[in-house]
Design a protein around this motif. Structure first.
Motif, PDB file in Angstrom:
ATOM      1  N   HIS A 114       0.821  -1.219   0.000  1.00 20.67           N
ATOM      2  CA  HIS A 114       0.000   0.000   0.000  1.00 20.67           C
ATOM      3  C   HIS A 114       0.853   1.267   0.000  1.00 20.67           C
ATOM      4  O   HIS A 114       0.795   2.066  -0.924  1.00 20.67           O
ATOM      5  CB  HIS A 114      -0.935   0.003   1.219  1.00 20.67           C
ATOM      6  N   ILE A 121       0.538   5.083  -1.378  1.00 20.14           N
ATOM      7  CA  ILE A 121      -0.581   5.717  -0.664  1.00 20.14           C
ATOM      8  C   ILE A 121      -0.019   6.446   0.558  1.00 20.14           C
ATOM      9  O   ILE A 121       0.793   5.900   1.290  1.00 20.14           O
ATOM     10  CB  ILE A 121      -1.628   4.672  -0.216  1.00 20.14           C
ATOM     11  N   GLN A 122      -0.414   7.695   0.726  1.00 18.64           N
ATOM     12  CA  GLN A 122       0.064   8.488   1.866  1.00 18.64           C
ATOM     13  C   GLN A 122      -0.340   7.822   3.186  1.00 18.64           C
ATOM     14  O   GLN A 122      -1.439   7.272   3.291  1.00 18.64           O
ATOM     15  CB  GLN A 122      -0.553   9.887   1.799  1.00 18.64           C
ATOM     16  N   CYS A 123       0.530   7.932   4.186  1.00 18.47           N
ATOM     17  CA  CYS A 123       0.184   7.364   5.504  1.00 18.47           C
ATOM     18  C   CYS A 123      -1.163   7.919   5.958  1.00 18.47           C
ATOM     19  O   CYS A 123      -2.015   7.212   6.464  1.00 18.47           O
ATOM     20  CB  CYS A 123       1.236   7.749   6.527  1.00 18.47           C
ATOM     21  N   LEU A 124      -1.328   9.245   5.754  1.00 22.39           N
ATOM     22  CA  LEU A 124      -2.491   9.916   6.323  1.00 22.39           C
ATOM     23  C   LEU A 124      -3.789   9.560   5.616  1.00 22.39           C
ATOM     24  O   LEU A 124      -4.867   9.872   6.107  1.00 22.39           O
ATOM     25  CB  LEU A 124      -2.302  11.436   6.304  1.00 22.39           C
ATOM     26  N   TYR A 125      -3.649   8.899   4.454  1.00 21.62           N
ATOM     27  CA  TYR A 125      -4.894   8.530   3.781  1.00 21.62           C
ATOM     28  C   TYR A 125      -5.695   7.616   4.690  1.00 21.62           C
ATOM     29  O   TYR A 125      -6.919   7.730   4.802  1.00 21.62           O
ATOM     30  CB  TYR A 125      -4.621   7.836   2.449  1.00 21.62           C
ATOM     31  N   CYS A 126      -4.984   6.695   5.339  1.00 22.23           N
ATOM     32  CA  CYS A 126      -5.669   5.766   6.250  1.00 22.23           C
ATOM     33  C   CYS A 126      -5.602   6.246   7.699  1.00 22.23           C
ATOM     34  O   CYS A 126      -6.604   6.323   8.389  1.00 22.23           O
ATOM     35  CB  CYS A 126      -5.050   4.388   6.155  1.00 22.23           C
ATOM     36  N   THR A 136      -5.847   8.765   9.464  1.00 22.08           N
ATOM     37  CA  THR A 136      -6.278  10.170   9.458  1.00 22.08           C
ATOM     38  C   THR A 136      -6.048  10.819  10.824  1.00 22.08           C
ATOM     39  O   THR A 136      -5.781  12.009  10.907  1.00 22.08           O
ATOM     40  CB  THR A 136      -7.774  10.246   9.132  1.00 22.08           C
ATOM     41  N   PRO A 173      -7.215   2.636  10.841  1.00 23.60           N
ATOM     42  CA  PRO A 173      -8.357   3.114  10.033  1.00 23.60           C
ATOM     43  C   PRO A 173      -9.597   2.244  10.224  1.00 23.60           C
ATOM     44  O   PRO A 173      -9.495   1.033  10.365  1.00 23.60           O
ATOM     45  CB  PRO A 173      -7.836   3.023   8.608  1.00 23.60           C
ATOM     46  N   ILE A 192     -12.847   3.116   5.516  1.00 21.98           N
ATOM     47  CA  ILE A 192     -11.729   3.663   4.749  1.00 21.98           C
ATOM     48  C   ILE A 192     -11.172   2.594   3.799  1.00 21.98           C
ATOM     49  O   ILE A 192     -10.956   2.847   2.612  1.00 21.98           O
ATOM     50  CB  ILE A 192     -10.629   4.194   5.681  1.00 21.98           C
ATOM     51  N   ASN A 223     -13.132   2.276   0.738  1.00 20.36           N
ATOM     52  CA  ASN A 223     -13.028   3.303  -0.315  1.00 20.36           C
ATOM     53  C   ASN A 223     -12.464   2.690  -1.585  1.00 20.36           C
ATOM     54  O   ASN A 223     -12.907   2.978  -2.692  1.00 20.36           O
ATOM     55  CB  ASN A 223     -12.131   4.453   0.150  1.00 20.36           C
ATOM     56  N   CYS A 224     -11.442   1.824  -1.416  1.00 23.62           N
ATOM     57  CA  CYS A 224     -10.869   1.160  -2.598  1.00 23.62           C
ATOM     58  C   CYS A 224     -11.442  -0.236  -2.768  1.00 23.62           C
ATOM     59  O   CYS A 224     -11.851  -0.636  -3.842  1.00 23.62           O
ATOM     60  CB  CYS A 224      -9.355   1.059  -2.461  1.00 23.62           C
TER      61      CYS A 224
END
Lengths: 188, 458, 1013
Positions: A55, A61-66, A68, A79, A83, A86-87
């Motif tokens: 991931h 994928i940015q750490c902060l995507y999950c 948050t 997460p 979340i 989402n994908c």
């Protein structure tokens, strides 16, 4: 006779001296005993074989995507399933793990992840503060790495740092700008 | 001129001395000893169990509370540490002053010291809320930063003072034992006995070199431990004196505590030696009435020093003009704990006065009784200092009483079980009088240099 | 059960379970609340040992080999995270709580959806930021392990109902059964005052459908007040009082600062006029039988028996009227008492009357509360009304505008209800929000009557005294779980919004009504739930959806009704005063409420049980209070058990010698002696309600003869304060208003010097100032602190051993003569000393100074030598003697723990941290918004709930901060200055507005060289 006695005494002395020298001369930081009770290298198997390498690494994928939460709170919180969804409503839905994930999601259940980085309850660590101090919003990974290591290269997440008090203090003492060293900074 | 008193009675020969002193070690114990030993041992076991329960359940079992944060454990700790003073004093200080009479009592006094310190040493460890973390009081490299101890805290000084004292007095005592161990080894009939005492005697051969080294070491250790006699209790007294509490915050404490310690120490020596004399009648020739009398004199003298300290405290409390200080001492005498205070005064100051009378100084039953009183009195002294100062301090709203519970009693009496058990074992396995040191005293104050002639007397 | 607080005699069983010897009771015999930690079967402490073994085991294992892992922990994320919840960020909801007579606007702090802490709604016109101790504590009753988990149907035959055979039920079953019953009609609803028009209208339409009738009764009744108002002014209102406008308040046993009507609101207002810096300072004169919080805060206090209240009032009235050239009728003159009849020194009444006249229009005479519910209750109120009108206070300091709403309890309703039952006119009885079998005397015979009713339904949340005999228990849930809207005071509407989803399967009373009506086939509203109904109605008023949410955020709408002209005293009023000769020979009884227990509805909240009664400082017990003289005459000491007998009803209760109490009365507090449903409260004290007298259709709480006989038994009272006198030490500095105006603060300053330099603080430098002049000792701070900092409760047994854990305590000292002493209150918490004595003596550095001047306590470093506590001159440190937080672990109680504060384990010291977690949060927010910290942004828990803002916390480096200014005041002084610990907490001297010459105890006893400032 007397000889044997003196010999015995000699041996005794030798051993004590050796012990004293040994214990005092060894470097406690590297000394394995120094890590008693610290989980360095802990990489438990997770209920769902989630790969950070895949991931965060391959898919960037940015750490902060999950995670948050780190932006706002002390905990970096795992997460919530929505979340993931989402994908994974569309992505890789054929994989058994993802099937399980979806099934759990729609059942309204959750996943019991195994906690890797364990701090005792009497330690209050604030992710937000550290993340803000050590990184810019565009690339938080810099900050995350400092303690969590090259997460983007890990298939199974592993504890890199000892998370011992000494380890924290080290950074608070030496990093620029310095961190506070009050007891109540972490303990209250 | 007054002629010297005989130090050793009954015109002994050197051999007789050896025989007499080795007898308890070589013969099997009598009923009295066995009875004593097992009752003491039972008490000891009870002690261990109660400590276990307290550690597993919480300090709350004891009477300590808010505001009285320290209770029986600290009181008894100071009590035992105090006991552990006479030994070193007798063996070290009197040795340096070449007091010949010390030789026959030194060994037991030292033993008592060592055991008392052992007993005392337990308390600081178990009186903490989380005993399993006591090692945090030792400055050792750690992974917390590292996080060191607080060298400003008297409790830490205590750790060092007491451990040093323990080490030195044990070494001192052991060195003194070496020649005697060798004697027992050489007299040993069985092989095992030979081996054990062989190891204990560290290959002592009694050669000239052995002796000269021995004398040297002994002298050095004596010099080394003399300051300790003063330092230990001085530092123990700092636990209180350094604090900000009225009744604790006192400059008189160090000398006062040391005097008290010697006082209680001799009290305990007398208690034990009177018993030893009863248990091993042969020892009466070595530990003579004269010995006891000398110690009684010391008891009376130190008793009065302590008495002076009591007075001085009150004077200063009044003279300082500090209301809290004043109240603290008035409260001691007439407050809810008046009984403790007056028990202390009676036992420590008034009762020993009987020793002005020679007959009293020389009467075994009386000196035994007095010595017991002294022990009680000195325990109460520590109780008065610790508890009554704490239970009423600055803000009246905090005032309270010590919530004495049965566990306090268990701890207090249990500790005696521990002490006695070890001491009784010592009497059976170690020569209770220093053979090597007594022999040179054989002719002190004796008319004829002829040992045989002495026998005619019998 | 050697730890039972009060060993009540056989004729008065301790609990219904005990009376009926139910299995529940026999089970509870084993585990007492405060049982020995050695008992393994005992929940909390058995846990202690297991925990210890675990710790030991773990540590041994860990030290044995480096490869050993900690036990595996799990993280379970949300399935779908609610938008408003960010794990570990708190959410705040505006809500409210109605406590018998007083309504409070709240702000509830929640974390991950569970309420953790309540504070006042700063903008709320009534209580503002302030709270009562009960309000802070009622959050714990939400997590009460004894609360019913769901509805219960009692299947035993109606003749002799016992709850021992209970069947837990589903709501559908309950609804069906109830509906069937309702169809028969003849419904009666017994409820308490409830100032919610929505609920009331629902009730009305509900009862309308089933030919029902509503009966209202309150323990803390305001009946006579309202009736008197009706007679005097034409309308039965509970008027609003404006203490801020009054320069002289005379309280005739009205405990308006503690328990009467709306104490928090009153306290807040009262202190507005008590500022000693101003030109004028309001004065409070109290005439009391049993000292209340108000009495202890009075500038001048006088003792008067309850039966003399009317005589006293008439005496005052007579003199006041005389001053105005009129007089009393001969009829009334007979009853007017003189100074020596009252046992005052001559001229007392005249002086008081004179002062009243001087302050005409700016004074306030007040009577009320159950301490005034004597035979002459209404007459007394009539005279008080007369006085206020005569003094022209009506419309100024006391007004009909902004009156307190919805207080409509009548004792006559109780008798009416019983009559109806006797006449068989009640088939179904719904009991809501009252617990008649507990708070009414058994002598009324309510129990038998309940058994006559076909179906009794209670909405109680506990299997309490009433539920016990009910067929159906339909728990209405905790206020924090339900919606509602109140109008506490005329004009102000306050929302009550749920802050947690119901923990159990409970349903609000209103919803039940709706459901039952539906089930019975007769709709009372189109809406499905009460919330929808409420929202529809309120939105109708506030307007759009957005405005509705705005309202929810603000928490209240409108403001207290103002203006309007003074009501004129009806000419008939005077003739309506028909005094009853209630002269009592010997002792008379006074049943009074205490600040923390009042009606006993929160008796199961351990925080309140362990909260020292502000007056007596007793915990876990109620007592019979006697004046020192009376006690001496009877040879009674503290804790002597006495039997109290009134017309056959007897109680056995320990006595307590209460300075400043009238020699003619014996007092006993309400709210104790719960008999069922509340494990914690069960064995605590006895139920004084049993002594309430019913005389021709009215209930009397005070002023009737009582027989007190001494027994040989003795009970140790758990009193948290060791000693009541300051022993001539300067602990609370006080001065008179006059003296203060001449520059006398009563403070005696020492010349302190130190050979060491001062610490430097370049960042913040925290400090706190406590104003002893505004502190009324209400103890709200103690509970708030307990709630914020996870402070455990230890139980009576351990309080007796001096192991209570409060981080902030309130010391109450008496001075003067014990017959009528002056009292002072002093909150004492960790003083965060500059030269902290505790820090130097800790061998392991577990307590050290932070670079912001805080005295940090590191629990996890502490080994527990307790030297710090010994060396603390203020003795503010608390030690965990056992594994106390086991208490929190009981069932739901762990949910009340504040996750930002470490739960302390056994064997460590703890103490006030200045709410360091709040300081950190405050600084974090400031840094995120990168701006400097604002003064007053960080509030400690105690400061936050203080109704009078007596506590001020802030940054001393900021010269303009409120606290810095306080430190600059000439009233400011340091507790135990001469010890030179240089505390961070400073006190402000108390100013007493009295003409008596008062020498502060300190000066009297000590002759010092230093000058007095």
């Amino acid at each position: 006779m007397s000889f044997r006695h003196q010999a015995r005494l000699g041996q005794l002395l030798a051993v004590t001296v050796a012990l004293i020298v040994g214990l005092t001369s060894c470097n406690w930081k590297q000394f394995t005993w120094g890590h008693i009770g610290y989980n360095t290298g802990y990489a438990p198997k997770q209920p769902i074989p989630f790969s950070h390498k895949l991931h965060a690494g391959d898919n960037k994928i940015q750490c902060l995507y999950c995670h948050t939460n780190v932006e706002y709170a002390k905990h970096s919180a795992i997460p919530s399933l929505n979340i993931c969804m989402n994908c994974h409503l569309l992505v890789a839905t054929d994989k058994p793990a993802i099937k399980e994930l979806q099934q759990k999601y729609f059942a309204g259940e959750s996943i019991n992840w195994v906690k890797v980085h364990m701090l005792p309850d009497h330690v209050k660590f604030n992710h937000k503060r550290h993340v803000h101090r050590f990184s810019k919003p565009e690339d938080r990974y810099v900050a995350c790495q400092k303690c969590h290591g090259e997460v983007a290269k890990m298939d199974v997440i592993e504890q890199i740092s000892s998370l011992s008090m000494g380890w924290c203090i080290d950074c608070h003492r030496n990093s620029e700008p310095k961190g506070p060293l009050n007891c109540s900074t972490c303990h209250h | 001129m007054i002629e010297r008193k005989q130090l050793i009675l009954g015109n002994k020969t050197y051999k007789e001395i050896t025989d007499d002193i080795c007898e308890p070690v070589e013969s099997s114990p009598g009923r009295g000893w066995i009875a004593l030993f097992f009752s003491a041992k039972a008490l000891f076991l009870f002690y261990i169990v109660s400590i276990g329960i307290i550690v597993c359940t919480g300090m709350g079992l004891l009477g300590v509370n808010h505001p009285v944060g320290w209770g029986t454990m600290i009181v008894t700790f100071v009590f035992w540490i105090g006991i552990g003073h006479a030994g070193t004093l007798i063996s070290a200080v009197l040795f340096l002053f070449r007091q010949k009479w010390r030789t026959s009592v030194a060994r037991s006094a030292e033993a008592m010291t060592v055991f008392a310190v052992m007993t005392a040493g337990i308390f600081p460890l178990i009186h903490t809320g989380r005993p399993w973390l006591d090692f945090w009081l030792i400055p050792y490299p750690n992974q917390r930063g590292p996080l060191w101890v607080n060298f400003r805290s008297p409790l830490l000084w205590d750790v060092f003072a007491v451990s040093t004292y323990a080490t030195v007095s044990i070494v001192f005592w052991y060195v003194g034992l070496v020649p005697d161990f060798a004697t027992i080894r050489d007299r040993a009939k069985t092989n095992l006995r030979k081996k054990i005492y062989g190891i204990l005697s560290l290959g002592w051969r009694g050669t000239g070199r052995n002796w000269s080294h021995y004398e040297m070491v002994y002298m050095l250790l004596a010099g080394l431990s003399t300051p300790l006699v003063l330092s230990v209790h001085t530092i123990v007294s700092f636990d209180f004196a350094v604090s900000a509490l009225p009744g604790w915050h006192t400059t008189i404490f160090p000398p006062y505590f040391v005097a008290g310690a010697i006082f209680s120490g001799f009290g305990m020596v007398v208690t034990l030696l009177t018993l030893v004399r009863i248990g091993f009648p042969k020892f009466k020739d070595y530990i003579t009435i004269d010995h006891m009398e000398v110690m009684n004199k010391i008891i009376m003298a130190t008793g009065m020093m302590v008495g002076y300290a009591y007075g001085a405290e009150f004077f200063i409390a009044w003279y300082s003009g500090v209301p809290y200080e004043k109240y603290a001492f008035i409260n001691r005498a007439v407050g809810p704990y008046w009984w403790a205070y007056w028990t202390m005064v009676t036992c420590n100051v008034i009762i020993p006065q009987i020793f002005w009378a020679k007959w009293a100084r020389r009467s075994i039953p009386i000196m035994f009784a007095v010595s017991i009183f002294v022990n009680i009195g000195m325990w109460f002294e520590r109780f008065v200092i610790t508890v009554t100062s704490l239970h009423r301090d600055y803000l009246p709203s905090n005032w309270g009483m010590y919530a004495w519970s049965r566990w306090d009693a268990a701890i207090l009496f249990g500790s005696f079980g521990m002490f006695l058990t070890i001491f009784l074992l010592y009497l059976r396995f170690f020569p209770a009088i220093s053979i090597a040191e007594v022999k040179p005293m054989l002719y002190v104050g004796r008319k004829s240099k002829d040992a045989k002639g002495g026998h005619g007397g019998h | 059960m050697e730890n039972t607080p009060v060993d009540t005699p056989n004729q008065y069983w301790k609990s219904l379970d005990e009376k009926y010897q139910t299995p529940e009771f026999l089970k509870t015999l084993e585990n007492e609340f405060a049982s020995s930690p050695l008992k393994s079967e005992d929940g909390q402490d058995g846990l202690a040992r297991r925990q210890f073994m675990k710790l030991m085991g773990a540590s041994v294992a860990l030290s044995a080999a480096a490869c050993v892992r900690r036990p595996v922990q799990k993280i379970i994320p949300y399935n779908k995270r609610p938008a408003e919840i960010i794990p570990d960020l708190p959410n705040y909801y505006a809500s409210s709580w109605f406590d018998g007579t007083q309504g409070l606007g709240l702000v509830v702090k929640t974390r991950e959806g569970r309420p953790l802490f309540v504070s006042g709604n700063a903008e709320h016109p009534l209580n503002g930021r302030g709270l009562s101790a009960r309000a802070s504590a009622h959050i714990l009753s939400l997590y009460d392990p004894d609360r019913l988990k769901g509805p219960i149907f009692n299947s035993v035959n109606p003749k002799k109902r016992r709850n021992s055979l209970r069947a837990d039920a589903k709501w559908e079953q309950i609804d069906a059964k109830v509906a069937a019953q309702l169809k028969k009609g003849d419904v009666a609803l017994l409820t308490a005052s409830y100032p919610s028009e929505h609920t009331q209208s629902l009730i009305t339409s509900f009862l309308g459908k089933f030919s029902g009738k509503k009966y209202v009764w309150d323990t803390m009744t305001t009946e006579s007040l309202r009736e008197a108002q009706k007679i005097s002014y034409g309308s039965a209102v509970v008027p609003s009082y404006h203490f801020d406008k009054s320069l002289l308040t005379v309280s005739l046993d009205a405990d308006f600062l503690g328990t009467y009507l709306s104490p928090v609101h009153f306290t807040r207002n009262f202190n507005l006029s008590r500022n000693p810096e101003g030109k004028k300072m309001a004065k409070l004169i109290s005439f009391h039988s049993v000292p209340s919080l108000t009495a202890l805060n009075a500038d001048d206090g006088y003792q008067v028996a309850a039966s003399q209240q009317l005589g006293l009032a008439l005496g005052l009235l007579q003199r006041v009227l005389a001053g105005k050239g009129t007089g009393l009728t001969a009829e009334l003159k007979k009853f007017a008492l003189t100074d020596e009849q009252l046992g005052f020194e001559n001229g007392t009444l005249t002086t008081v009357a004179k002062q009243l006249l001087e302050n005409s229009g700016e004074s306030l005479v007040m009577a009320g509360g159950i301490q005034c519910e004597s035979a002459n209750a209404i007459n007394l109120q009539l005279v008080v009304n007369w006085l206020n009108s005569a003094l022209g206070n009506e419309g100024k300091t006391i007004a009909a505008q902004g009156s307190y709403q919805g207080l409509e309890g009548k004792s006559s309703d109780i008798f009416e209800l019983m009559k109806q039952i006797d006449d068989g006119k009640v088939k179904t009885l719904i009991i809501h929000d009252v617990n008649p079998l507990y708070s009414l005397p058994a002598s009324l015979g309510l129990e038998e009557r309940l058994n006559k009713v076909e179906m009794v339904i209670t909405t109680s949340n506990w299997m309490d005294e009433t539920s016990y005999l009910a067929n159906v228990v339909a728990p209405a849930g905790h206020p924090m779980e339900n919606w509602n809207e109140f109008e506490f005071a005329n004009g102000v509407h306050t929302i009550q919004q749920p802050t947690v989803r119901p923990l159990g399967d409970t349903r609000s009373f209103e919803d039940s009504l709706i459901m039952w009506a539906q089930a019975a086939g007769s709709e009372i509203t189109a809406e499905k739930t009460f919330f929808e109904l409420l929202k529809k109605k309120v939105s109708g008023i506030v307007g759009s959806e957005a405005e509705w949410f705005e309202y929810l955020q603000k928490g209240f709408r409108g403001e207290v009704a103002q203006g309007g002209s003074a009501r004129s005293l009806s000419s008939a009023a005077a003739s309506q005063i028909k005094p009853v000769d209630s002269k009592v020979e010997g002792l008379e009884l006074v049943i009074f409420p205490t600040v923390h227990m009042t009606d006993g509805s929160l008796a199961n909240v351990s925080w309140l049980q362990e909260l020292p009664d502000p007056v007596s400082k007793i915990v876990w017990d109620n007592v019979l209070t006697l004046s020192p003289k009376t006690a001496k005459d009877m040879g009674i000491k503290d804790g002597t058990v006495v039997t109290v007998e009134v017309n056959g009803a007897t109680l056995k209760v320990p006595a307590y010698i209460q300075p400043g109490q009238s020699n003619k009365v014996a007092g006993i507090a309400l709210g104790y002696g719960r008999q069922a449903g509340m494990e914690l409260a069960k064995s605590v004290g006895v139920n004084a309600a049993q002594l309430i007298q019913s005389v021709d259709g009215k209930l009397q709480y005070v002023g009737f003869p009582v027989k007190v006989t001494k027994t040989s038994e003795k009970i140790e009272l758990a009193i948290t304060q060791g000693h009541n006198s300051m022993e001539g030490r300067q602990i609370v500095a006080e001065s008179t208003f006059k003296g203060y105006k001449d520059g006398k603060t009563g403070i005696h300053r020492h010349q302190i010097f130190s050979i060491w330099g001062q610490h430097k603080y370049d960042g913040h430098k925290w400090g706190m100032s406590i104003d002893l002049n505004t502190c009324t000792g209400c103890s709200a701070c103690m509970v708030a602190c307990q709630s914020e900092n996870n402070i455990p409760v230890v139980g009576k047994k351990y309080v007796l051993q001096g192991r209570e854990m409060h981080w902030i305590r309130i010391d109450r000292y008496y001075s003067g003569n014990e017959a009528s002493p002056d009292a002072v209150f002093q909150p004492v918490l960790c003083q965060h000393c500059e030269n902290a004595p505790c820090e130097t003596v800790c061998p392991v550095l577990a307590t050290v100074h932070s670079d912001e001047g805080l005295n940090d306590m590191v629990y996890n470093r502490c080994v527990g030598t307790r030297y710090c506590s010994n060396n603390c001159p203020y003795k503010v440190r608390r030690f965990n003697w056992f594994y106390y937080d086991g208490h929190h672990r009981k069932e739901n109680l762990h949910m009340a723990l504040n996750p930002d504060v470490t739960v302390r384990t056994r064997g460590v010291m703890e103490k006030c941290t200045f709410c360091v977690q709040r300081i950190k949060d405050g600084k974090n927010t400031a840094r995120d918004e990168n701006r400097p910290l604002k003064d007053g942004e960080i509030k400690t828990a105690c400061e936050e709930v203080c109704p009078t803002s007596a506590i001020t916390f802030g940054d001393l480096n900021d010269k303009d901060s409120k606290v810095s200014q306080m430190f600059a005041s000439q009233r400011q002084y340091t507790l135990l200055e001469e010890v030179n610990a240089a505390p961070r907490v400073r006190y402000m001297a108390k100013i007493r507005n009295t003409d008596r010459v008062m020498s502060s105890a300190h000066d009297a006893n000590e002759k010092h060289k230093e000058e007095h400032t």
